[in-house]
Write a protein that holds these residues in place. Structure first.
Motif, mmCIF file in Angstrom:
data_model
loop_
_atom_site.group_PDB
_atom_site.id
_atom_site.type_symbol
_atom_site.label_atom_id
_atom_site.label_comp_id
_atom_site.label_asym_id
_atom_site.label_seq_id
_atom_site.Cartn_x
_atom_site.Cartn_y
_atom_site.Cartn_z
ATOM 1 N N LYS A 193 0.822 -1.209 0.000
ATOM 2 C CA LYS A 193 0.000 0.000 0.000
ATOM 3 C C LYS A 193 0.859 1.263 0.000
ATOM 4 O O LYS A 193 0.585 2.227 -0.727
ATOM 5 C CB LYS A 193 -0.925 -0.013 1.214
ATOM 6 C CG LYS A 193 -2.135 -0.919 1.064
ATOM 7 C CD LYS A 193 -3.034 -0.800 2.283
ATOM 8 C CE LYS A 193 -4.265 -1.692 2.130
ATOM 9 N NZ LYS A 193 -5.136 -1.610 3.327
ATOM 10 N N ASN A 201 -2.156 8.236 -9.974
ATOM 11 C CA ASN A 201 -3.447 7.624 -10.334
ATOM 12 C C ASN A 201 -3.599 6.233 -9.710
ATOM 13 O O ASN A 201 -4.125 5.310 -10.330
ATOM 14 C CB ASN A 201 -3.600 7.524 -11.854
ATOM 15 C CG ASN A 201 -3.598 8.880 -12.519
ATOM 16 O OD1 ASN A 201 -4.072 9.861 -11.950
ATOM 17 N ND2 ASN A 201 -3.055 8.935 -13.736
ATOM 18 N N HIS A 202 -3.110 6.052 -8.494
ATOM 19 C CA HIS A 202 -3.202 4.733 -7.889
ATOM 20 C C HIS A 202 -4.641 4.367 -7.535
ATOM 21 O O HIS A 202 -5.029 3.197 -7.578
ATOM 22 C CB HIS A 202 -2.312 4.649 -6.642
ATOM 23 C CG HIS A 202 -2.767 5.541 -5.513
ATOM 24 N ND1 HIS A 202 -2.468 6.884 -5.476
ATOM 25 C CD2 HIS A 202 -3.509 5.260 -4.406
ATOM 26 C CE1 HIS A 202 -2.998 7.422 -4.385
ATOM 27 N NE2 HIS A 202 -3.634 6.457 -3.722
ATOM 28 N N GLN A 203 -5.462 5.397 -7.212
ATOM 29 C CA GLN A 203 -6.858 5.095 -6.911
ATOM 30 C C GLN A 203 -7.580 4.545 -8.138
ATOM 31 O O GLN A 203 -8.352 3.579 -8.061
ATOM 32 C CB GLN A 203 -7.570 6.365 -6.416
ATOM 33 C CG GLN A 203 -7.074 6.874 -5.071
ATOM 34 C CD GLN A 203 -7.444 5.922 -3.949
ATOM 35 O OE1 GLN A 203 -8.368 5.126 -4.082
ATOM 36 N NE2 GLN A 203 -6.707 5.995 -2.842
ATOM 37 N N ARG A 204 -7.300 5.129 -9.285
ATOM 38 C CA ARG A 204 -7.917 4.660 -10.528
ATOM 39 C C ARG A 204 -7.452 3.242 -10.869
ATOM 40 O O ARG A 204 -8.239 2.376 -11.284
ATOM 41 C CB ARG A 204 -7.574 5.619 -11.659
ATOM 42 C CG ARG A 204 -8.217 5.280 -12.986
ATOM 43 C CD ARG A 204 -8.025 6.427 -13.976
ATOM 44 N NE ARG A 204 -8.484 6.044 -15.292
ATOM 45 C CZ ARG A 204 -7.731 5.424 -16.208
ATOM 46 N NH1 ARG A 204 -6.471 5.110 -15.901
ATOM 47 N NH2 ARG A 204 -8.224 5.105 -17.393
ATOM 48 N N LEU A 206 -6.381 0.989 -8.707
ATOM 49 C CA LEU A 206 -7.008 0.073 -7.753
ATOM 50 C C LEU A 206 -8.457 -0.213 -8.137
ATOM 51 O O LEU A 206 -8.948 -1.349 -8.016
ATOM 52 C CB LEU A 206 -6.942 0.655 -6.336
ATOM 53 C CG LEU A 206 -5.566 0.671 -5.673
ATOM 54 C CD1 LEU A 206 -5.626 1.427 -4.357
ATOM 55 C CD2 LEU A 206 -5.081 -0.742 -5.429
ATOM 56 N N LYS A 207 -9.163 0.817 -8.602
ATOM 57 C CA LYS A 207 -10.544 0.632 -9.030
ATOM 58 C C LYS A 207 -10.622 -0.322 -10.211
ATOM 59 O O LYS A 207 -11.468 -1.227 -10.267
ATOM 60 C CB LYS A 207 -11.139 1.985 -9.380
ATOM 61 C CG LYS A 207 -12.615 1.931 -9.737
ATOM 62 C CD LYS A 207 -13.133 3.331 -10.023
ATOM 63 C CE LYS A 207 -14.618 3.286 -10.398
ATOM 64 N NZ LYS A 207 -15.131 4.649 -10.700
ATOM 65 N N ILE A 208 -9.692 -0.166 -11.167
ATOM 66 C CA ILE A 208 -9.669 -1.051 -12.338
ATOM 67 C C ILE A 208 -9.347 -2.488 -11.919
ATOM 68 O O ILE A 208 -9.947 -3.454 -12.415
ATOM 69 C CB ILE A 208 -8.650 -0.528 -13.375
ATOM 70 C CG1 ILE A 208 -9.124 0.811 -13.947
ATOM 71 C CG2 ILE A 208 -8.454 -1.542 -14.499
ATOM 72 C CD1 ILE A 208 -8.096 1.520 -14.779
ATOM 73 N N ARG A 210 -9.972 -3.811 -9.015
ATOM 74 C CA ARG A 210 -11.148 -4.336 -8.331
ATOM 75 C C ARG A 210 -12.213 -4.788 -9.340
ATOM 76 O O ARG A 210 -12.829 -5.853 -9.198
ATOM 77 C CB ARG A 210 -11.719 -3.261 -7.401
ATOM 78 C CG ARG A 210 -12.736 -3.788 -6.396
ATOM 79 C CD ARG A 210 -13.212 -2.689 -5.467
ATOM 80 N NE ARG A 210 -12.136 -2.161 -4.645
ATOM 81 C CZ ARG A 210 -11.589 -0.939 -4.806
ATOM 82 N NH1 ARG A 210 -12.046 -0.126 -5.731
ATOM 83 N NH2 ARG A 210 -10.595 -0.530 -4.039
ATOM 84 N N GLN A 211 -12.403 -3.957 -10.375
ATOM 85 C CA GLN A 211 -13.351 -4.349 -11.418
ATOM 86 C C GLN A 211 -12.915 -5.628 -12.128
ATOM 87 O O GLN A 211 -13.736 -6.489 -12.459
ATOM 88 C CB GLN A 211 -13.505 -3.216 -12.432
ATOM 89 C CG GLN A 211 -14.213 -1.979 -11.877
ATOM 90 C CD GLN A 211 -14.276 -0.853 -12.890
ATOM 91 O OE1 GLN A 211 -13.729 -0.984 -13.984
ATOM 92 N NE2 GLN A 211 -14.922 0.244 -12.527
ATOM 93 N N ARG A 213 -11.120 -8.062 -10.823
ATOM 94 C CA ARG A 213 -11.388 -9.184 -9.927
ATOM 95 C C ARG A 213 -12.869 -9.560 -9.940
ATOM 96 O O ARG A 213 -13.239 -10.749 -9.980
ATOM 97 C CB ARG A 213 -10.954 -8.830 -8.505
ATOM 98 C CG ARG A 213 -11.193 -9.924 -7.485
ATOM 99 C CD ARG A 213 -10.638 -9.525 -6.137
ATOM 100 N NE ARG A 213 -11.191 -8.270 -5.673
ATOM 101 C CZ ARG A 213 -12.390 -8.140 -5.107
ATOM 102 N NH1 ARG A 213 -13.162 -9.207 -4.942
ATOM 103 N NH2 ARG A 213 -12.824 -6.967 -4.717
#
Length: 647
Positions: A193, A201-204, A206-208, A210-211, A213
């Motif tokens: 982390k 753009n680590h949040q973006r 991580l979102k990708i 997660r999607q 997964r």
């Protein structure tokens, strides 16, 4: 027989029966008491058999005991005619029938307990094929079979866990190791982390991730759903094939049947059904009604005290004495007509019992035939699903076997030819190697002779010149040929090639067929070898399992045995003893360690004081020696009649 009775009496006097019999009292038991003893032994194996046989009809008692003995796989001695004798002897409590059963049960009580427990869940409830045509019944039956298979798997896992010998210490170590791994993973996640937070753009991202997964999980769910739908389709196809087979068999039976055979079969079924309806079922219904009436009468009566029981016992004794007196009077009269009637009654009762036994055997045979027909249909469906062909029967199977035999003879001949070719090839290969070796030796000798003569390389040059001259002559000859000769040669070659092709065409065709046959034979041979290796592997596994089962049975017998000397031989008892000894030893060592820790400080202090004392005494010794040497300078010492001056 005496050894058998002695074994039975010894085991009945032990736990958990504690009958306190001897050979005389046991041999003098009445049939009803002997049946009660047999029922007590069966109740120890299966708790559902705890019944007072005095409150049960004899036919029900015999039926219940026979069903349990069948579940326990007891095989009475003799053939089918002896089976009826065995049933009759079980009903009347005959000693030649009861004694072998008791001996067999008491020999393997623990094993039979396990078998009776498993029988509660593994005895399959047979559903008639006409009911299985209903989808709801078929699905319920399928769920029932799946649950049975799941129970088998869980029971095997449970037995393996019981025999695996896992200890609490090992489980605790595994738990502690898992906790350490969990802590390491948490730390690793925290480090990752921190490393990710520095990326843009680590949040973006991580979102990708997660999607991604979620989509992968959805993909797995869709794959699983697809597999389930395939299974449902497969089961539906199986059900359709089963129904088609049933329809085909029914049509075949209707086509092949004759009116005489159908009428004969219907008459037999009508006779059997009429016997069941008019004789057997009414008797069973009457016995059930009597039992119900007796139970209602018992329930309606008020609770009885000790005095009421004593009064009933006295009445029973009086009635028994009256019955005995009447029997004695009847025997004294000795009326021949009554004796003949009793004989006829006995014969009629025996014939009726035989008739009932045959009816039961016929019913069992019908059920067995239905089961076998069901198994044949299942095996046929499995074979059809395996290779897509029908199972061969009768003449087709004979033709197939003869065809396989002819193929086997052809294969053996071709195999012999191939073996001859292989042997000839090996011989030619060996000859070539010998000639090459001989040529190399000759070349080596020629080279040594040329070196001695001073003309090294002469043979090689000569060979090259001969080869060049031969090539030159060939080229000259080729140049000297005319165009007509070459065209003639081409025509001859073309005609020769066409002749060879036409001559080789049937041979090539036959060779292709032989190759296909050879491939089939090779596939069959590989399949045979695989099946043979699987057979040997299965035999080895069965032997290993038998050894493990025998070892586990011996261990269980030794552990359950009431003999303390035998119980000490059990591995569990030995391990328990070793654990207790090791725990005592560990306790003593801990006490010794505690004593050493407590006395460590004073002992170290005492050792230091002792070293200081030793240094002090050494210092005093040195001082004393030094003083003595100083005082003895200039003195005269007389030793051995001589005077010695010390300077």
């Amino acid at each position: 027989m005496s050894d058998q009775i002695k074994f039975i009496v010894d085991n009945l006097n032990k736990e958990p029966f504690r009958k306190n019999y001897n050979l005389i009292t046991f041999d003098s038991l009445e049939p009803m008491q002997l049946l009660q003893v047999l029922n007590d032994v069966l109740a120890e194996i299966d708790p559902k058999q705890v019944v007072d046989i005095r409150e049960e009809m004899p036919e029900q008692t015999a039926k219940r005991m026979l069903s349990l003995l069948g579940i326990l796989k007891y095989k009475p001695p003799g053939n089918a005619t002896d089976m009826s004798t065995f049933r009759q002897g079980l009903v009347i409590g005959s000693k030649p029938v009861i004694y072998p059963v008791l001996h067999w049960l008491l020999q393997r009580t623990s094993e039979l307990k396990k078998r009776a427990y498993l029988a509660r869940f593994l005895i399959k409830l047979e559903v008639p094929s006409e009911f299985l045509q209903d989808e709801t019944v078929a699905d319920t039956n399928k769920q029932y079979e799946e649950l049975m298979e799941a129970f088998k798997t869980l029971h095997k896992e449970c037995e393996q866990l019981k025999t695996s010998g896992f200890s609490t210490a090992e489980i605790r170590r595994d738990i502690s190791a898992m906790e350490e791994e969990k802590d390491q993973l948490i730390k690793r996640v925290e480090r990752l982390k921190k490393r990710v937070e520095t990326v843009q753009n680590h949040q973006r991202m991580l979102k990708i991730a997660r999607q991604l997964r979620v989509e992968k999980e959805r993909e797995e769910f869709l794959v699983q759903q697809k597999q389930e739908q395939k299974n449902q389709l497969f089961h539906a196809v199986q059900r359709l094939q089963r129904i088609q087979n049933q329809l085909k068999s029914m049509r075949h039976a209707a086509a092949d049947a004759k009116p005489e055979s159908l009428m004969k079969r219907l008459e037999e079924e009508i006779k059997f059904n009429s016997y069941m309806v008019t004789e057997k079922f009414p008797k069973e219904l009457e016995s059930k009604k009597k039992e119900l009436h007796f139970l209602q009468k018992v329930v309606s009566e008020p609770a009885m005290g000790h005095s009421d029981l004593l009064e009933l016992e006295s009445k029973i004794n009086e009635i028994n004495t009256e019955i005995n007196q009447l029997i004695e009077k009847k025997m004294m009269r000795n009326e021949p007509i009554e004796g003949k009637l009793s004989l006829y009654r006995q014969q009629a009762s025996i014939i009726s019992r035989k008739k009932e036994a045959k009816a039961e055997e016929l019913q069992e045979a019908k059920e067995k035939l239905a089961n076998l027909e069901r198994e044949v249909s299942v095996k046929t469906n499995q074979t059809r699903e395996f290779d897509g062909t029908e199972v061969l029967k009768g003449d087709d199977f004979k033709r197939y076997v003869s065809k396989l035999r002819s193929k086997s003879t052809v294969f053996k001949k071709k195999h012999q030819i191939i073996a001859g070719f292989k042997a000839e090839f090996g011989l030619l290969q060996r000859t070539e190697e010998l000639l090459k070796q001989r040529h190399e030796n000759i070349q080596h000798q020629l080279q040594t002779i040329e070196d001695k003569k001073g003309i090294s390389g002469y043979s090689y040059t000569q060979e090259e010149l001969e080869r060049v001259s031969a090539l030159k002559t060939e080229v000259d000859e080729m140049k000297g040929r005319t165009l007509d000769d070459m065209s003639e040669m081409v025509k001859k070659l073309n005609s020769l090639v066409s002749e060879k092709k036409s001559a080789l065409a049937p041979v090539i065709k036959e060779l292709r067929q032989l190759r296909q046959k050879c491939q089939e034979v090779r596939g069959l041979r590989e399949e045979c070898l695989q099946e043979e290796s699987r057979y040997h592997y299965t035999n080895c596994m069965i032997k290993n399992l038998e050894i493990q089962l025998r070892r586990a049975t011996d261990e269980m017998k030794a552990y359950v045995s009431s003999d303390q000397q035998e119980k000490r031989k059990a591995i569990r008892e030995q391990y328990t003893k070793n654990i207790a000894e090791q725990e005592n030893l560990g306790k003593k060592l801990r006490e010794k360690q505690k004593a050493v820790r407590e006395s460590h400080g004073p002992n170290m202090k005492q050792a230091k004081m002792w070293r200081d004392f030793e240094q002090l005494m050494e210092c005093k010794k040195q001082c004393f020696l030094k003083q003595q040497s100083q005082t003895s300078i200039g003195q005269v010492i007389q030793e051995g009649g001589e005077d010695r001056l010390i300077l």
